[in-house]
Design a protein around this motif. Sequence first.
Motif, PDB file in Angstrom:
ATOM      1  N   ASP B1100       0.851  -1.184   0.000  1.00 48.86           N
ATOM      2  CA  ASP B1100       0.000   0.000   0.000  1.00 48.86           C
ATOM      3  C   ASP B1100       0.887   1.235   0.000  1.00 48.86           C
ATOM      4  OD1 ASP B1100       1.046   0.118   2.474  1.00 48.86           O
ATOM      5  OD2 ASP B1100      -0.824  -0.207   3.569  1.00 48.86           O
ATOM      6  N   VAL B1101       0.237   2.384   0.260  1.00 49.07           N
ATOM      7  CA  VAL B1101       0.976   3.642   0.166  1.00 49.07           C
ATOM      8  C   VAL B1101       2.114   3.690   1.165  1.00 49.07           C
ATOM      9  CG1 VAL B1101       0.728   6.129   0.209  1.00 49.07           C
ATOM     10  CG2 VAL B1101      -1.149   4.734  -0.555  1.00 49.07           C
ATOM     11  N   ALA B1102       1.832   3.111   2.306  1.00 48.92           N
ATOM     12  CA  ALA B1102       2.836   3.171   3.350  1.00 48.92           C
ATOM     13  C   ALA B1102       3.949   2.182   3.113  1.00 48.92           C
ATOM     14  CB  ALA B1102       2.193   2.879   4.696  1.00 48.92           C
ATOM     15  N   GLY B1103       3.779   1.366   2.108  1.00 40.75           N
ATOM     16  CA  GLY B1103       4.838   0.415   1.809  1.00 40.75           C
ATOM     17  C   GLY B1103       4.674  -0.875   2.565  1.00 40.75           C
ATOM     18  N   GLU B1104       3.571  -1.017   3.272  1.00 40.72           N
ATOM     19  CA  GLU B1104       3.331  -2.248   4.006  1.00 40.72           C
ATOM     20  C   GLU B1104       2.865  -3.317   3.054  1.00 40.72           C
ATOM     21  OE1 GLU B1104       3.381  -2.743   7.421  1.00 40.72           O
ATOM     22  OE2 GLU B1104       4.231  -0.728   7.757  1.00 40.72           O
ATOM     23  N   ASN B1105       3.282  -4.453   3.315  1.00 38.20           N
ATOM     24  CA  ASN B1105       2.770  -5.572   2.539  1.00 38.20           C
ATOM     25  C   ASN B1105       1.325  -5.803   2.938  1.00 38.20           C
ATOM     26  OD1 ASN B1105       2.240  -7.883   1.232  1.00 38.20           O
ATOM     27  ND2 ASN B1105       4.166  -8.905   1.788  1.00 38.20           N
ATOM     28  N   CYS B1106       0.450  -5.637   1.963  1.00 36.68           N
ATOM     29  CA  CYS B1106      -0.954  -5.712   2.335  1.00 36.68           C
ATOM     30  C   CYS B1106      -1.618  -7.010   1.858  1.00 36.68           C
ATOM     31  CB  CYS B1106      -1.701  -4.487   1.836  1.00 36.68           C
ATOM     32  SG  CYS B1106      -1.392  -4.138   0.116  1.00 36.68           S
ATOM     33  N   VAL B1107      -0.776  -7.931   1.478  1.00 40.35           N
ATOM     34  CA  VAL B1107      -1.348  -9.222   1.068  1.00 40.35           C
ATOM     35  C   VAL B1107      -1.217 -10.229   2.182  1.00 40.35           C
ATOM     36  CG1 VAL B1107      -1.208 -11.066  -0.632  1.00 40.35           C
ATOM     37  CG2 VAL B1107      -0.808  -8.706  -1.302  1.00 40.35           C
ATOM     38  N   GLU B1108      -0.107 -10.143   2.787  1.00 37.84           N
ATOM     39  CA  GLU B1108       0.124 -11.079   3.871  1.00 37.84           C
ATOM     40  C   GLU B1108       0.114 -10.331   5.189  1.00 37.84           C
ATOM     41  OE1 GLU B1108       3.855 -12.414   2.510  1.00 37.84           O
ATOM     42  OE2 GLU B1108       3.029 -14.061   1.304  1.00 37.84           O
ATOM     43  N   GLY B1109       0.179 -11.035   6.175  1.00 39.42           N
ATOM     44  CA  GLY B1109       0.279 -10.412   7.501  1.00 39.42           C
ATOM     45  C   GLY B1109      -1.073 -10.214   8.156  1.00 39.42           C
ATOM     46  N   ASN B1110      -1.005  -9.562   9.355  1.00 43.70           N
ATOM     47  CA  ASN B1110      -2.208  -9.446  10.160  1.00 43.70           C
ATOM     48  C   ASN B1110      -3.218  -8.479   9.573  1.00 43.70           C
ATOM     49  OD1 ASN B1110      -0.880 -11.109  11.899  1.00 43.70           O
ATOM     50  ND2 ASN B1110      -0.049  -9.424  13.124  1.00 43.70           N
ATOM     51  N   LYS B1111      -2.690  -7.390   9.058  1.00 42.53           N
ATOM     52  CA  LYS B1111      -3.610  -6.359   8.605  1.00 42.53           C
ATOM     53  C   LYS B1111      -3.761  -6.374   7.097  1.00 42.53           C
ATOM     54  CE  LYS B1111      -2.420  -3.250  12.343  1.00 42.53           C
ATOM     55  NZ  LYS B1111      -1.781  -1.961  12.657  1.00 42.53           N
ATOM     56  N   ALA B1112      -3.875  -7.544   6.547  1.00 38.76           N
ATOM     57  CA  ALA B1112      -3.990  -7.632   5.103  1.00 38.76           C
ATOM     58  C   ALA B1112      -5.286  -7.002   4.641  1.00 38.76           C
ATOM     59  CB  ALA B1112      -3.964  -9.099   4.659  1.00 38.76           C
ATOM     60  N   THR B1113      -5.138  -6.046   3.736  1.00 41.20           N
ATOM     61  CA  THR B1113      -6.324  -5.348   3.237  1.00 41.20           C
ATOM     62  C   THR B1113      -6.668  -5.819   1.848  1.00 41.20           C
ATOM     63  OG1 THR B1113      -4.894  -3.614   2.478  1.00 41.20           O
ATOM     64  CG2 THR B1113      -5.967  -3.300   4.608  1.00 41.20           C
ATOM     65  N   VAL B1114      -5.828  -6.708   1.330  1.00 42.31           N
ATOM     66  CA  VAL B1114      -6.068  -7.197  -0.029  1.00 42.31           C
ATOM     67  C   VAL B1114      -6.219  -8.708   0.026  1.00 42.31           C
ATOM     68  CG1 VAL B1114      -5.138  -7.351  -2.361  1.00 42.31           C
ATOM     69  CG2 VAL B1114      -4.689  -5.322  -0.969  1.00 42.31           C
ATOM     70  N   LEU B1115      -7.310  -9.164  -0.567  1.00 43.51           N
ATOM     71  CA  LEU B1115      -7.524 -10.605  -0.646  1.00 43.51           C
ATOM     72  C   LEU B1115      -7.163 -11.036  -2.038  1.00 43.51           C
ATOM     73  CD1 LEU B1115     -11.001 -10.668   1.135  1.00 43.51           C
ATOM     74  CD2 LEU B1115      -8.737 -10.941   2.160  1.00 43.51           C
ATOM     75  N   TRP B1116      -6.833 -12.246  -2.221  1.00 37.66           N
ATOM     76  CA  TRP B1116      -6.415 -12.675  -3.569  1.00 37.66           C
ATOM     77  C   TRP B1116      -6.960 -14.036  -3.914  1.00 37.66           C
ATOM     78  CZ3 TRP B1116      -3.396 -13.364   0.684  1.00 37.66           C
ATOM     79  CH2 TRP B1116      -2.795 -14.594   0.858  1.00 37.66           C
ATOM     80  N   ALA B1117      -6.979 -14.303  -5.129  1.00 38.49           N
ATOM     81  CA  ALA B1117      -7.321 -15.616  -5.632  1.00 38.49           C
ATOM     82  C   ALA B1117      -6.236 -16.021  -6.609  1.00 38.49           C
ATOM     83  CB  ALA B1117      -8.669 -15.576  -6.349  1.00 38.49           C
ATOM     84  N   GLY B1118      -5.945 -17.273  -6.661  1.00 35.69           N
ATOM     85  CA  GLY B1118      -4.832 -17.745  -7.516  1.00 35.69           C
ATOM     86  C   GLY B1118      -3.541 -17.712  -6.750  1.00 35.69           C
ATOM     87  N   ALA B1119      -2.521 -18.118  -7.442  1.00 42.05           N
ATOM     88  CA  ALA B1119      -1.225 -18.195  -6.766  1.00 42.05           C
ATOM     89  C   ALA B1119      -0.518 -16.872  -6.833  1.00 42.05           C
ATOM     90  CB  ALA B1119      -0.373 -19.270  -7.435  1.00 42.05           C
ATOM     91  N   LEU B1120      -0.008 -16.460  -5.735  1.00 42.79           N
ATOM     92  CA  LEU B1120       0.752 -15.209  -5.713  1.00 42.79           C
ATOM     93  C   LEU B1120       2.226 -15.444  -5.459  1.00 42.79           C
ATOM     94  CD1 LEU B1120      -1.281 -12.393  -3.966  1.00 42.79           C
ATOM     95  CD2 LEU B1120      -0.884 -12.787  -6.361  1.00 42.79           C
ATOM     96  N   SER B1121       2.522 -16.576  -4.875  1.00 37.93           N
ATOM     97  CA  SER B1121       3.947 -16.796  -4.630  1.00 37.93           C
ATOM     98  C   SER B1121       4.291 -18.222  -4.980  1.00 37.93           C
ATOM     99  CB  SER B1121       4.286 -16.504  -3.168  1.00 37.93           C
ATOM    100  OG  SER B1121       3.550 -17.363  -2.341  1.00 37.93           O
ATOM    101  N   GLY B1122       5.562 -18.377  -5.298  1.00 35.62           N
ATOM    102  CA  GLY B1122       6.062 -19.702  -5.607  1.00 35.62           C
ATOM    103  C   GLY B1122       5.473 -20.296  -6.851  1.00 35.62           C
ATOM    104  N   VAL B1123       5.146 -19.438  -7.759  1.00 36.22           N
ATOM    105  CA  VAL B1123       4.578 -19.942  -9.001  1.00 36.22           C
ATOM    106  C   VAL B1123       5.715 -20.448  -9.878  1.00 36.22           C
ATOM    107  CG1 VAL B1123       3.124 -19.400 -10.960  1.00 36.22           C
ATOM    108  CG2 VAL B1123       2.857 -18.161  -8.807  1.00 36.22           C
ATOM    109  N   LYS B1124       5.744 -21.734 -10.078  1.00 36.78           N
ATOM    110  CA  LYS B1124       6.800 -22.295 -10.904  1.00 36.78           C
ATOM    111  C   LYS B1124       6.401 -22.167 -12.361  1.00 36.78           C
ATOM    112  CE  LYS B1124       9.346 -24.253  -7.620  1.00 36.78           C
ATOM    113  NZ  LYS B1124      10.639 -23.769  -7.341  1.00 36.78           N
ATOM    114  N   MET B1125       7.294 -21.687 -13.154  1.00 41.10           N
ATOM    115  CA  MET B1125       6.994 -21.619 -14.579  1.00 41.10           C
ATOM    116  C   MET B1125       8.289 -21.706 -15.383  1.00 41.10           C
ATOM    117  SD  MET B1125       6.110 -17.625 -15.152  1.00 41.10           S
ATOM    118  CE  MET B1125       4.519 -17.696 -14.365  1.00 41.10           C
TER     119      MET B1125
END
Lengths: 136, 1190
Positions: B1100-1125
């Motif tokens: 987010d604006v503050a530079g916080e990771n907003c996908v993971e962690g306690n205060k995640a403000t963003v939800l996701w679907a699909g793979a976001l990490s460790g995507v092998k290709m």
Amino acid sequence: MTSTACFMIVSRNDIPIYEAEVGAAPKKEEAVHQHQFILHAALDIVQDIAWTTSAMFLKSIDRFNDLVVSVYVTAAIHTRLMLLHDSRNDDGIKSFFQEVHELYIKSLLNPLYLPGSRIKSSHFDTKVRALARKYL
Amino acid sequence: MEPDVSIETSCMIRIAVLPIGQIAPSLFRDYVSMLDRHQKIDLSTINSFYTEHQKSPFSNQPWESGSLRFKFMIGGSPPSPWEDFQSNRKIHAVIGICHCPSSPDLNSVTEQFQAACKPYAAAIVHRCFAFCPADSQLEQHDNKKEGSLIMFPPADRQTLEFHLQTIVQDIAASLLMGFENWVLQAESGGTILKTPLDSQASLVSEEVIKAKKRRLGRAQKTIGDYCLLSGSPVDANAHYSTALELSRLTGDYFWYAGALEGSVCALLIDRMGQKDPAVEDEVKYRYNSVILHYRKSFIQDNAQRVSPLSFELEATLKLARFLSRRVQAKEVVELLTTAADGGKSLIDASDRLILYIEIARLFGTIGYQRKAAFFSRQVAQLYMQQENRLAAISAMQVLAMTTKAYRVQSRASTMKNRPQSEIDVDQADNSKMHHHLVVSLFESQWSTLQMVVLREILLSAVRAGDPLAGWSAAARLLRSYYPLITPAGQNGLASALANSAERLPSGTRCADPALPFIRLHSFPLHNSQIDIIKRNPAREDWWAGSAPSGPFIYTPFSKGESTNNCKQELIWIVGEPVQVLVELANPCGFDLNVDSIYLSVHSSNFDAFPISVNLAPNSSKVIMLSGIPTEVGQVKIPGCIVHCFGVITEHFFKDVDNLLLGAAQGLVLSDPFRCCGSGKLKNVSVPFISVVPPLPLLVSHVVGGDGAVILYEGEIREIWISVANAGTVSVEQAHISLSGKNQDSVISIAYEALKSVLPLKPGAEVTIPVTLKAWQLGSADLENLNKNSHGNLARQAKDGSSPLLMIHYAGLLNPGESSAYGRRLVTPLNICVLQGLSFVKARLLAMEIPAHVGDNPPSVDQMDGGLTEVVDDSESKTDKLVKIDPYRGSWGLRFLELELSNPTDVVFEIGVSVQLENCNDKNSAVVNGDISEYDYPKTRIDRDYTARVLIPLEHFKLPVLDGNFLIKDYSTNAPASSKSSSFSEKNMKAELNASIKNLISRIKVRWQSGRNSSGELNIKDTIQAALQTSVMDVLLPDPLTFGFRIAKSITEVVTGSDVQNNSSAVKGSVVANDMTPMEVLVRNNTMDTIKLSLSITCRDVAGENCVEGNKATVLWAGALSGVKMEVPPLKEIKHAYSLYFMVPGEYTLLAAAVIDDASEVLRARAKCKLLDEPIFCRGPPFHLRVNGTL
């Protein structure tokens, strides 16, 4: 001491390298010139006589009026010590010449003295005049 | 006393020779010279004229071998009181010489002659010779038939001489008969013979018998004298013996000595021609006795009146003369010294004069020059005591003879004696001189005596009224002995010179130079504009080899040539003025005005120009003398002609050189130049000067002024050089070349401009354009500039950093000429380079502008370079520059920042242009050519300001990451590289360097200042230095590039064109609290397939990771990490996912990948050190704006 005496050293090529009026009589310019003229003329006689004798001291080889020229020739004939005088003190003159010859050799040994050039040393001059007072 | 006495004087018959009537001195001298040949008349020749009247008293006359001797007394002589004592003192005959044309009346001639004969009572024969009579005079003479006048009819010289000889023989016969008469009378009757010595008292007191005997003895002696005169020595000897006997008995010593003298003469005459040592001894013995008896005859009581001393001295001189012929120097010297002593007591001044003259002559004959000079000077002094003009002239002449012995000769006399060739040799070879030679130059330098002699010559010349001799003496005195003369004396001499000159006609020349001292200073080198080059006719480039080429002063190859011209050689050209520098010195205490001075040239092919100079007391001056050679040939300059003190003199350089040499050896009193404060100068010898025919002469000037062209570093300017032919011959050949430093600053020369106008006629002119580009100043130059910012322009222009434009040119080559000459015109292109813009530093700046995530997927290329070109062609190029599309962003955009400072006082405008290589025109906006240039807006840098110029460097990214560029790193990582790899490594490295160079060469920084100064900044090196470290980053693309976009619905994808159109509306519109399908694009830029595991984060604006962690403000679907290709080479792969933003705002999406099994290329690109280190690849951030729900 004699009243008139003119001493000169004549180097190779007849160039005078030292001259001194050593007489007691008051010096007049005209007389000085005349003395040098007489000594100059005597060179002709010296050049002949020097080869006829082995002696270095040539007694009264020339005269004009009352003045007599005595000459002492150094071994190489290059240098002639000439004295114009009016006295006949041969022994004194001989001693004078010998001592001056020694002085002359000393000045020749000076490495800064170019043989054949004028002797300008005041020391030499003083010594020669002292010797003249002593012997003439 | 009488001059010129010798033992033989006793047997000479004196004949007075007198001019009668009007006769020119030269004619008289001429007639006398004819007469003078008959000094000796053989008795055999006068036989026919001899008529025996009675029995001859000379019974032993040697008619076969004997002779009569005449002594001609020119102009006669006064009667001597001693005539009775020595009969040879009598004048026995008088000869008059008359020139008939000038004395027409023969009667008056006869009368005059008779009157002239009166004083000579003892003369037996009188004859008057009349030369060149007219016919009427001859008739008149024939009528009269008078005895004493003898006519010599006009005839040729030989006849005349023969005629004269006959007459003289007749005279001789008459004399002989006269002597016979006299002797017969003397023998019969008693003649009274007296001398001034005999006092009246002695006559009274003498005894009668003694007196008679004495008289007899004296008569016998006189008869003996006459016998001698008659040429009969045997008879004479008999009479002398009687006389000797009688006078010894009577104690008449004076006559005894006289008789003895006569007997010696008789002996010598008798033994004439024999060299008998016994005779010599006899003569010596008898003469010593003569001298002794003369001395004995000295009587005290009449010593005041008369004295036999003069006879004693004469006898001494006679003996000395006799011995001097036998070269018995010692005895001669003794005799002469005695004679000189006796001179003191001589009463008569003229006797002393004669004595000294004779002594001087005798010393001269035995080679005692100095003695001779001494007595000559005594003679001169006696003359000077006489205080009259004639005596002064004599004194001057006598002194002039002494000058040789005293070494103060006038140069006039020495020149006469020396052959010309010797002088030439002297002048030619004066460079080397040994010590003993130098000494010999100053032989017998008795300065005191020399000064006295010169002063006496001056004095006598003034009295004698001979201004030239006086001038010469004063000049010698002043020139040679100025250090011994007081300033007052010097002034006196100067006025003596001036006074003498007043009495001389103007233009008088004198051989002896006075002041000033003149020495050669130098020959000014040819102005570089008129350099003369020897022509080599065998070559096209005829000037080659004439000047030393190459770095060596001495080359072994040129040695052979240089032997013949070991001396310096100078070439002058007919009709072109030349200059010679000479130095003048005036060591005296008065102002010296040199009315004119010019070069003295004896070869008469040179016109010298006179100038006038003023020299202050004790000063020296260097002056330039000029002239024009008029004819082809050689020129010799031995010295200068000087017109000073009213007289023209020639001053030789050699004399002064010798003088200076003597001064250096301590032989001369003073060096005139040094005592004037002039420095020591190298001995300059006159070079060999040859004059050659006229050559063309080009002169050049830069159009617009010859001053230095002031350029800023890197400035380019065109100048025009105007070349004109100022000579009298047209230029047939010309060739332009460059030399000197900074030759590359001359960009172009219009050679053809000159070639096209050949031959260039005299007076014609041509303009040659030359383009210059100012060079960069070195660091040393800059330091100098900083040190002294003022007045350095001239210095810099002079210090030879400017290039030289050389034009070799020549006239027509005459085939006959062996040595032709051409010329070289050297035009310095005076460029003064000023420090222009100075470069402070360069650095690369990276700039990151995140891209917005939109619908429009950014193309691969645009992902790399954030810079976009506006599609619209109509927009001007300047607007195209760094414009960043916010939806693409700029990652990896780099700027080359150049920091430039302007230390000058003008304003610079900097324009940067980049040549762009349009290799892939897919996205390039510019399609009108392969290479296009981008001009960035101009940057203005004010004076004393510093500015930065940014140069974007995106366009240089390579499309593909290839292994080629990384070989270097690869090889360092794998030390065991094969030979082939090292070869390829080299190859690759070169390729890399080439590409860097290519890159750099595309950047041009141009500047402009004012209206007409413009140039280019040479900053290649600095750019290269700045780029060197980060060249990889600039040039090479990342191995992987990432891109985000919002995934479209399928229908939207199908109708992509619509999307394109209304994309502006939906672009970037992500709504919160909505599932947003997104795609990440991974592109492989390498040639290999890359396996990777991708992860995506969102901040987010503050530079916080907003996908993971306690205060995640963003939800996701699909793979976001460790995507092998696995991404195939140069392909991209999509990975889809969805995000659900709960809070509207700004988000940043980041993609990153860890590359598995990284190839070497990748490893090198990532600059990882360890083999097992994971290679992390990060993409640029993408901005995403999430709007709140409406």
